[in-house]
Enzyme design. Structure first.
Site, mmCIF file in Angstrom:
data_model
loop_
_atom_site.group_PDB
_atom_site.id
_atom_site.type_symbol
_atom_site.label_atom_id
_atom_site.label_comp_id
_atom_site.label_asym_id
_atom_site.label_seq_id
_atom_site.Cartn_x
_atom_site.Cartn_y
_atom_site.Cartn_z
ATOM 1 N N ASN A 106 0.819 -1.214 0.000
ATOM 2 C CA ASN A 106 0.000 0.000 0.000
ATOM 3 C C ASN A 106 0.852 1.263 0.000
ATOM 4 O OD1 ASN A 106 -2.881 -0.546 -0.201
ATOM 5 N ND2 ASN A 106 -2.417 -1.976 1.446
ATOM 6 N N VAL A 130 -10.153 5.747 1.698
ATOM 7 C CA VAL A 130 -11.069 4.650 2.012
ATOM 8 C C VAL A 130 -10.302 3.325 2.017
ATOM 9 C CG1 VAL A 130 -13.114 3.388 1.182
ATOM 10 C CG2 VAL A 130 -13.034 5.891 1.016
ATOM 11 N N ASP A 160 -18.147 2.952 10.055
ATOM 12 C CA ASP A 160 -18.239 2.422 11.421
ATOM 13 C C ASP A 160 -19.262 3.231 12.219
ATOM 14 O OD1 ASP A 160 -15.815 0.699 10.963
ATOM 15 O OD2 ASP A 160 -14.933 2.677 10.696
ATOM 16 N N ARG A 163 -22.723 2.328 11.108
ATOM 17 C CA ARG A 163 -23.059 0.996 11.612
ATOM 18 C C ARG A 163 -23.473 1.081 13.087
ATOM 19 N NH1 ARG A 163 -17.617 -1.700 8.917
ATOM 20 N NH2 ARG A 163 -18.593 -2.515 7.022
ATOM 21 N N HIS A 188 -9.573 2.416 11.890
ATOM 22 C CA HIS A 188 -10.620 1.670 11.173
ATOM 23 C C HIS A 188 -10.151 0.217 11.107
ATOM 24 C CE1 HIS A 188 -13.639 0.299 8.451
ATOM 25 N NE2 HIS A 188 -12.710 -0.123 7.624
HETATM 26 N N1 LIG Z 1 -12.601 2.574 5.323
HETATM 27 C C1 LIG Z 1 -13.643 1.760 5.194
HETATM 28 O O1 LIG Z 1 -14.634 1.867 5.954
HETATM 29 C C2 LIG Z 1 -13.688 0.672 4.141
HETATM 30 C C3 LIG Z 1 -12.608 0.411 3.353
HETATM 31 N N2 LIG Z 1 -12.657 -0.570 2.388
HETATM 32 C C4 LIG Z 1 -11.455 -0.753 1.580
HETATM 33 O O2 LIG Z 1 -11.641 -0.082 0.318
HETATM 34 C C5 LIG Z 1 -10.764 -0.634 -0.641
HETATM 35 C C6 LIG Z 1 -11.471 -0.869 -1.965
HETATM 36 O O3 LIG Z 1 -12.481 -1.848 -1.804
HETATM 37 P P1 LIG Z 1 -13.209 -2.478 -3.096
HETATM 38 O O4 LIG Z 1 -13.664 -1.426 -4.023
HETATM 39 O O5 LIG Z 1 -14.189 -3.436 -2.563
HETATM 40 O O6 LIG Z 1 -11.985 -3.275 -3.739
HETATM 41 P P2 LIG Z 1 -11.841 -3.807 -5.235
HETATM 42 O O7 LIG Z 1 -10.709 -4.790 -5.178
HETATM 43 O O8 LIG Z 1 -13.159 -4.199 -5.808
HETATM 44 O O9 LIG Z 1 -11.352 -2.519 -6.039
HETATM 45 C C7 LIG Z 1 -10.113 -1.916 -5.836
HETATM 46 C C8 LIG Z 1 -9.723 -1.264 -7.139
HETATM 47 O O10 LIG Z 1 -8.539 -0.495 -6.897
HETATM 48 C C9 LIG Z 1 -7.769 -0.577 -8.073
HETATM 49 N N3 LIG Z 1 -6.390 -0.162 -7.769
HETATM 50 C C10 LIG Z 1 -5.401 -0.890 -7.198
HETATM 51 N N4 LIG Z 1 -4.272 -0.176 -7.144
HETATM 52 C C11 LIG Z 1 -4.546 1.028 -7.684
HETATM 53 C C12 LIG Z 1 -3.779 2.199 -7.921
HETATM 54 N N5 LIG Z 1 -2.485 2.247 -7.606
HETATM 55 N N6 LIG Z 1 -4.388 3.253 -8.489
HETATM 56 C C13 LIG Z 1 -5.685 3.205 -8.828
HETATM 57 N N7 LIG Z 1 -6.463 2.117 -8.646
HETATM 58 C C14 LIG Z 1 -5.902 1.055 -8.078
HETATM 59 C C15 LIG Z 1 -7.919 -2.023 -8.535
HETATM 60 O O11 LIG Z 1 -7.581 -2.185 -9.904
HETATM 61 C C16 LIG Z 1 -9.404 -2.257 -8.275
HETATM 62 O O12 LIG Z 1 -10.189 -1.954 -9.412
HETATM 63 C C17 LIG Z 1 -10.192 -1.894 0.009
HETATM 64 O O13 LIG Z 1 -8.904 -1.568 0.529
HETATM 65 C C18 LIG Z 1 -11.159 -2.170 1.147
HETATM 66 O O14 LIG Z 1 -10.536 -2.905 2.184
HETATM 67 C C19 LIG Z 1 -13.796 -1.307 2.169
HETATM 68 C C20 LIG Z 1 -14.911 -1.068 2.936
HETATM 69 C C21 LIG Z 1 -14.931 -0.086 3.999
HETATM 70 O O1 LIG Z 2 -12.217 -5.253 5.818
HETATM 71 C C1 LIG Z 2 -12.542 -4.770 4.705
HETATM 72 O O2 LIG Z 2 -11.891 -4.884 3.662
HETATM 73 C C2 LIG Z 2 -13.822 -3.984 4.625
HETATM 74 C C3 LIG Z 2 -13.899 -2.914 5.625
HETATM 75 O O3 LIG Z 2 -12.958 -2.199 5.925
HETATM 76 C C4 LIG Z 2 -15.189 -2.702 6.275
HETATM 77 O O4 LIG Z 2 -16.209 -3.229 5.808
HETATM 78 O O5 LIG Z 2 -15.212 -2.003 7.302
#
Ligand SMILES: NC(=O)C1=CN([C@@H]2O[C@H](COP(=O)(O)OP(=O)(O)OC[C@H]3O[C@@H](n4cnc5c(N)ncnc54)[C@H](O)[C@@H]3O)[C@@H](O)[C@H]2O)C=CC1
Ligand SMILES: O=C([O-])CC(=O)C(=O)O
Length: 329
Positions: A106, A130, A160, A163, A188
């Site tokens: 990351n 996010v 959170d 929720r 988070h």
């Molecule tokens: N803070 C929060 O409350 C939450 C955070 N998340 C996090 O959000 C993130 C995204 O989740 P999703 O959309 O479900 O994942 P996903 O895997 O469906 O999509 C992630 C996208 O990011 C792209 N990506 C990867 N590296 C990149 C870069 N350097 N530049 C631009 N795009 C890039 C990928 O190609 C992919 O299309 C995950 O890290 C997940 O854990 C998810 C839910 C809640």
């Molecule tokens: O754990 C994950 O990737 C999804 C996440 O952050 C959440 O739903 O709060």
């Protein structure tokens, strides 16, 4: 409609959250019905084609608030002139991956993105991270944007928060709109502390309305803190629509302010309040006034809350030290 469009860049635009998020931004739910949006989608080269498909669908919605959609695989171009940056794309943890590998992967994303924001963002840029680990990814990005005020980098704990509001409303039989002054503290992650000490239900202290400390400690807190894992277990994929919704809420509140008599939760740069080391990006009770986050001051913190806040903040310190040791700062 306001005359000049606002530039919003979304990373990870072809991912799950991106798909749930882009249409809401384009339809005016992020910035309001009077603000046209210049939408920029940033993806890795392999996912650009999928992003093009989403852009075709955005066109097909004929949103009056959508000024334009552009697709990038280069961060410097995607963040040039950006006003709102939503950093969603991140490297997920895969089987066998160590914590250091995850932070390192990351770092490889958030370091150049922070530098690109530093190089070209608009003076009023607001950044919401996010992608997980959200707080530490925001810390990495902010560290590589020395010319952008650090308080413009934030991490999402609004999901959170939402929720927790929903769980409390269900428990008490109240409406979601009757719940106020609830707080998510810390990271988070599963160490976060959803705090009801100052929350109210229809104006009455939440703890009094609930009347069950065991429920608060043994059900409410773990249910909120582990909700992400429960969604993954049930859906076979992580929260997407609710995460997108929380991102909309976070930026909308940041721009338009918190309602009188309430606050929300956001991961923002600590000014040392509540014993959280200065500079860490930790979740706090916050209001947004005149477009700036402010930590709600002078709340009492009892012994239980103190220990829970300290535990989550200790994890943030560990993550910061780990990325420092990996040379990512
Ligand atoms: N803070 C929060 O409350 C939450 C955070 N998340 C996090 O959000 C993130 C995204 O989740 P999703 O959309 O479900 O994942 P996903 O895997 O469906 O999509 C992630 C996208 O990011 C792209 N990506 C990867 N590296 C990149 C870069 N350097 N530049 C631009 N795009 C890039 C990928 O190609 C992919 O299309 C995950 O890290 C997940 O854990 C998810 C839910 C809640
Ligand atoms: O754990 C994950 O990737 C999804 C996440 O952050 C959440 O739903 O709060």
């Amino acid at each position: 409609m306001a005359s000049s469009p606002v530039t919003v860049t979304v990373t990870g635009a072809a991912g799950q959250i991106g798909y749930a998020l882009l249409f809401r931004i384009a339809s005016g739910q992020l910035l309001g019905p009077d603000t046209p949006v210049r939408l920029r989608l940033l993806e890795i080269p392999q996912a650009v084609k999928a992003a093009e498909g989403t852009a075709m669908e955005l066109d097909d919605c004929a949103f009056t608030t959508l000024d334009s959609v552009e697709i990038y695989d280069d961060a410097t171009a995607a963040f040039d002139g950006v006003n709102v940056a939503l950093l969603v794309g991140a490297r997920p943890r895969t089987a066998g991956m160590e914590r250091g590998d995850l932070l390192s992967a990351n770092g490889g994303i958030f370091k150049p993105q922070g530098a690109a924001i530093n190089a070209g963002a608009a003076d009023d840029v607001r950044v919401l991270v996010v992608g997980n680990p959200a707080n530490t990814n925001a810390f990495i990005a902010a560290s590589h944007a020395p010319d952008v005020p650090r308080e413009r980098f934030t991490a999402m704990t609004r999901l959170d928060h939402n929720r927790a509001v929903s769980q409390l409303a269900t428990k008490t039989g109240a409406k979601v709109g009757d719940i106020a002054k609830l707080t998510i503290w810390g990271n988070h992650s599963a160490t976060q502390y959803p705090d009801l000490s100052h929350a109210t239900v229809g104006g009455r202290p939440a703890l009094e309305v609930v009347g069950d400390d065991t429920w608060v400690r043994d059900t409410f807190i773990p249910t909120v803190a582990k909700r992400g894992a429960a969604i993954i277990e049930a859906r076979g994929a992580s929260s997407a629509a609710s995460a997108a919704n929380a991102a909309i809420d976070h930026v909308h509140t940041w721009v338009h302010g918190t309602p009188a008599g309430d606050w929300t939760s956001a991961g923002i740069v600590s000014d040392g309040s509540y014993g959280v080391p200065e500079g860490l990006i930790s979740s706090f009770p916050v209001t947004s006034v005149d477009g700036r986050w402010q930590i709600v001051p002078d709340l009492s913190v009892d012994e239980f809350s103190r220990s829970r806040i300290d535990a989550s903040v200790a994890e943030l310190v560990e993550e910061r030290d780990a990325v420092q040791a990996l040379g990512l700062l």
